[in-house]
Design a protein around this motif. Structure first.
Motif, PDB file in Angstrom:
ATOM      1  N   MET A  14     -14.092  64.127  19.015  1.00  0.00           N
ATOM      2  CA  MET A  14     -13.021  65.003  18.430  1.00  0.00           C
ATOM      3  C   MET A  14     -11.980  64.324  18.303  1.00  0.00           C
ATOM      4  SD  MET A  14     -14.081  68.077  18.251  1.00  0.00           S
ATOM      5  CE  MET A  14     -15.442  69.017  18.728  1.00  0.00           C
ATOM      6  N   ARG A  15     -11.391  63.423  19.173  1.00  0.00           N
ATOM      7  CA  ARG A  15     -10.142  62.891  18.998  1.00  0.00           C
ATOM      8  C   ARG A  15     -10.057  61.849  17.528  1.00  0.00           C
ATOM      9  NH1 ARG A  15     -11.032  60.534  24.136  1.00  0.00           N
ATOM     10  NH2 ARG A  15     -11.218  58.619  23.216  1.00  0.00           N
ATOM     11  N   MET A  16     -11.261  61.281  17.274  1.00  0.00           N
ATOM     12  CA  MET A  16     -11.310  60.820  15.951  1.00  0.00           C
ATOM     13  C   MET A  16     -11.345  62.065  14.744  1.00  0.00           C
ATOM     14  SD  MET A  16     -14.487  58.251  14.892  1.00  0.00           S
ATOM     15  CE  MET A  16     -15.450  59.571  14.312  1.00  0.00           C
ATOM     16  N   MET A  17     -11.819  62.825  14.826  1.00  0.00           N
ATOM     17  CA  MET A  17     -11.927  63.928  13.789  1.00  0.00           C
ATOM     18  C   MET A  17     -10.392  64.373  13.391  1.00  0.00           C
ATOM     19  SD  MET A  17     -15.081  66.512  14.183  1.00  0.00           S
ATOM     20  CE  MET A  17     -14.284  67.729  13.585  1.00  0.00           C
ATOM     21  N   ILE A  18      -9.668  64.687  14.559  1.00  0.00           N
ATOM     22  CA  ILE A  18      -8.319  65.094  14.644  1.00  0.00           C
ATOM     23  C   ILE A  18      -7.270  64.055  13.761  1.00  0.00           C
ATOM     24  CG2 ILE A  18      -5.999  65.854  15.927  1.00  0.00           C
ATOM     25  CD1 ILE A  18      -7.796  67.310  17.851  1.00  0.00           C
ATOM     26  N   LYS A  19      -7.588  62.912  14.456  1.00  0.00           N
ATOM     27  CA  LYS A  19      -6.865  61.614  13.827  1.00  0.00           C
ATOM     28  C   LYS A  19      -6.904  61.628  12.475  1.00  0.00           C
ATOM     29  CE  LYS A  19      -6.038  56.768  15.127  1.00  0.00           C
ATOM     30  NZ  LYS A  19      -6.398  55.575  16.190  1.00  0.00           N
ATOM     31  N   ASP A  20      -8.295  61.520  12.090  1.00  0.00           N
ATOM     32  CA  ASP A  20      -8.591  61.322  10.696  1.00  0.00           C
ATOM     33  C   ASP A  20      -7.845  62.377   9.821  1.00  0.00           C
ATOM     34  OD1 ASP A  20     -10.038  60.122   8.756  1.00  0.00           O
ATOM     35  OD2 ASP A  20     -11.354  62.093   8.398  1.00  0.00           O
ATOM     36  N   ILE A  21      -8.083  63.802  10.196  1.00  0.00           N
ATOM     37  CA  ILE A  21      -7.395  65.068   9.738  1.00  0.00           C
ATOM     38  C   ILE A  21      -5.639  64.575   9.516  1.00  0.00           C
ATOM     39  CG2 ILE A  21      -6.503  67.620   9.751  1.00  0.00           C
ATOM     40  CD1 ILE A  21      -9.656  67.940  11.004  1.00  0.00           C
ATOM     41  N   LEU A  22      -5.097  64.374  10.663  1.00  0.00           N
ATOM     42  CA  LEU A  22      -3.654  64.222  10.793  1.00  0.00           C
ATOM     43  C   LEU A  22      -3.127  62.975   9.901  1.00  0.00           C
ATOM     44  CD1 LEU A  22      -3.214  64.469  14.590  1.00  0.00           C
ATOM     45  CD2 LEU A  22      -2.549  66.108  12.846  1.00  0.00           C
ATOM     46  N   THR A  23      -3.979  61.763   9.916  1.00  0.00           N
ATOM     47  CA  THR A  23      -3.535  60.515   9.102  1.00  0.00           C
ATOM     48  C   THR A  23      -3.552  60.839   7.712  1.00  0.00           C
ATOM     49  OG1 THR A  23      -5.527  59.552   9.625  1.00  0.00           O
ATOM     50  CG2 THR A  23      -3.996  58.755  10.803  1.00  0.00           C
ATOM     51  N   LYS A  24      -4.711  61.628   7.173  1.00  0.00           N
ATOM     52  CA  LYS A  24      -4.865  61.937   5.710  1.00  0.00           C
ATOM     53  C   LYS A  24      -3.786  62.783   5.173  1.00  0.00           C
ATOM     54  CE  LYS A  24      -9.885  61.457   5.255  1.00  0.00           C
ATOM     55  NZ  LYS A  24     -10.998  62.051   5.471  1.00  0.00           N
ATOM     56  N   ASN A  25      -3.174  63.610   6.068  1.00  0.00           N
ATOM     57  CA  ASN A  25      -2.036  64.303   5.663  1.00  0.00           C
ATOM     58  C   ASN A  25      -0.674  63.912   6.004  1.00  0.00           C
ATOM     59  OD1 ASN A  25      -3.019  67.223   4.661  1.00  0.00           O
ATOM     60  ND2 ASN A  25      -4.630  66.233   6.094  1.00  0.00           N
ATOM     61  N   GLY A  26      -0.539  62.622   6.233  1.00  0.00           N
ATOM     62  CA  GLY A  26       0.643  62.082   6.452  1.00  0.00           C
ATOM     63  C   GLY A  26       1.511  61.810   7.759  1.00  0.00           C
ATOM     64  N   PHE A  27       0.617  62.595   8.794  1.00  0.00           N
ATOM     65  CA  PHE A  27       1.019  62.328  10.197  1.00  0.00           C
ATOM     66  C   PHE A  27       0.798  60.978  10.871  1.00  0.00           C
ATOM     67  CE2 PHE A  27       0.392  66.685   9.299  1.00  0.00           C
ATOM     68  CZ  PHE A  27       1.822  67.467   9.710  1.00  0.00           C
ATOM     69  N   GLU A  28       1.566  60.545  11.712  1.00  0.00           N
ATOM     70  CA  GLU A  28       1.352  59.187  12.548  1.00  0.00           C
ATOM     71  C   GLU A  28       0.673  59.745  13.929  1.00  0.00           C
ATOM     72  OE1 GLU A  28       3.656  55.393  14.296  1.00  0.00           O
ATOM     73  OE2 GLU A  28       4.765  56.992  13.233  1.00  0.00           O
ATOM     74  N   VAL A  29      -0.499  59.200  14.033  1.00  0.00           N
ATOM     75  CA  VAL A  29      -0.981  59.352  15.765  1.00  0.00           C
ATOM     76  C   VAL A  29      -0.439  58.102  16.457  1.00  0.00           C
ATOM     77  CG1 VAL A  29      -3.287  59.301  16.954  1.00  0.00           C
ATOM     78  CG2 VAL A  29      -2.907  60.824  14.759  1.00  0.00           C
ATOM     79  N   VAL A  30       0.254  58.275  17.242  1.00  0.00           N
ATOM     80  CA  VAL A  30       0.888  57.283  18.044  1.00  0.00           C
ATOM     81  C   VAL A  30       0.048  56.768  19.397  1.00  0.00           C
ATOM     82  CG1 VAL A  30       3.387  57.518  17.312  1.00  0.00           C
ATOM     83  CG2 VAL A  30       2.490  59.029  19.286  1.00  0.00           C
ATOM     84  N   ALA A  31      -0.807  57.954  19.840  1.00  0.00           N
ATOM     85  CA  ALA A  31      -1.608  57.520  21.140  1.00  0.00           C
ATOM     86  C   ALA A  31      -2.575  58.574  21.179  1.00  0.00           C
ATOM     87  CB  ALA A  31      -0.600  57.645  22.148  1.00  0.00           C
ATOM     88  N   GLU A  32      -3.667  58.212  21.956  1.00  0.00           N
ATOM     89  CA  GLU A  32      -4.694  59.166  22.268  1.00  0.00           C
ATOM     90  C   GLU A  32      -4.818  59.128  23.989  1.00  0.00           C
ATOM     91  OE1 GLU A  32      -8.363  58.353  20.176  1.00  0.00           O
ATOM     92  OE2 GLU A  32      -7.320  57.378  18.351  1.00  0.00           O
ATOM     93  N   ALA A  33      -5.329  60.196  24.285  1.00  0.00           N
ATOM     94  CA  ALA A  33      -5.824  60.233  25.743  1.00  0.00           C
ATOM     95  C   ALA A  33      -6.939  61.066  25.992  1.00  0.00           C
ATOM     96  CB  ALA A  33      -4.524  60.959  26.508  1.00  0.00           C
ATOM     97  N   ALA A  34      -7.633  60.446  26.833  1.00  0.00           N
ATOM     98  CA  ALA A  34      -9.004  61.093  27.336  1.00  0.00           C
ATOM     99  C   ALA A  34      -9.062  62.154  28.198  1.00  0.00           C
ATOM    100  CB  ALA A  34     -10.237  60.161  27.614  1.00  0.00           C
ATOM    101  N   ASP A  35      -8.063  62.427  28.976  1.00  0.00           N
ATOM    102  CA  ASP A  35      -7.602  63.732  29.867  1.00  0.00           C
ATOM    103  C   ASP A  35      -6.364  63.854  29.966  1.00  0.00           C
ATOM    104  OD1 ASP A  35      -6.461  61.913  32.273  1.00  0.00           O
ATOM    105  OD2 ASP A  35      -8.616  61.006  32.190  1.00  0.00           O
ATOM    106  N   GLY A  36      -5.963  65.083  30.924  1.00  0.00           N
ATOM    107  CA  GLY A  36      -4.752  65.270  31.140  1.00  0.00           C
ATOM    108  C   GLY A  36      -3.998  64.267  31.710  1.00  0.00           C
ATOM    109  N   ALA A  37      -4.508  63.795  32.681  1.00  0.00           N
ATOM    110  CA  ALA A  37      -3.335  62.445  33.379  1.00  0.00           C
ATOM    111  C   ALA A  37      -3.227  61.498  32.399  1.00  0.00           C
ATOM    112  CB  ALA A  37      -4.344  62.184  34.738  1.00  0.00           C
ATOM    113  N   GLN A  38      -4.077  61.088  31.615  1.00  0.00           N
ATOM    114  CA  GLN A  38      -3.516  60.031  30.723  1.00  0.00           C
ATOM    115  C   GLN A  38      -2.811  60.707  29.642  1.00  0.00           C
ATOM    116  OE1 GLN A  38      -6.552  58.326  28.168  1.00  0.00           O
ATOM    117  NE2 GLN A  38      -7.784  57.392  30.067  1.00  0.00           N
TER     118      GLN A  38
END
Length: 120
Positions: A14-38
């Motif tokens: 799911m992170r990969m899917m969102i990241k793909d959509i965002l980067t293709k549309n000119g947004f920069e994904v600066v970080a990813e987290a796998a839970d709320g604490a992260q």
């Protein structure tokens, strides 16, 4: 300068899917987290312009994480991501300060619309 986005979801694909959509549309994904604490740690570290936050996650769920992020920055922009049938949680999230929500499975145009609207 591209808007910096933090992507939070316990499912790597799911992170990969969102990241793909965002980067293709000119947004920069600066970080990813796998839970709320992260997500909290990454938020403090990267100060993103926007966070996409899954609701149901281990350790700390998305709504709790949203509330904690709002304590750090009352103006934080967070968009919740939910599966079908989580309407009650979506309402909780909006009341806790989420700006919008997107439903899984993600549709690229809806993701971009929500993010563009939230970032103004």
């Amino acid at each position: 300068m591209a808007n910096k986005i933090l992507v939070v979801d316990d499912a790597a694909f799911m992170r990969m899917m969102i990241k793909d959509i965002l980067t293709k549309n000119g947004f920069e994904v600066v970080a990813e987290a796998a839970d709320g604490a992260q997500a909290l740690e990454k938020y403090k570290e990267f100060h993103p312009d926007l966070v996409t936050m899954d609701i149901t996650m281990p350790e700390m769920d998305g709504i709790t994480s949203l509330k904690e992020i709002k304590k750090i920055n009352p103006n934080a922009k967070v968009i919740m991501c939910s599966a079908m049938g989580q309407q009650a949680m979506v309402i909780d999230a909006i009341q806790a300060g989420a700006k919008d929500f997107i439903v899984k499975p993600f549709q690229a145009d809806r993701v971009i619309e929500a993010i563009s609207k939230t970032l103004g």
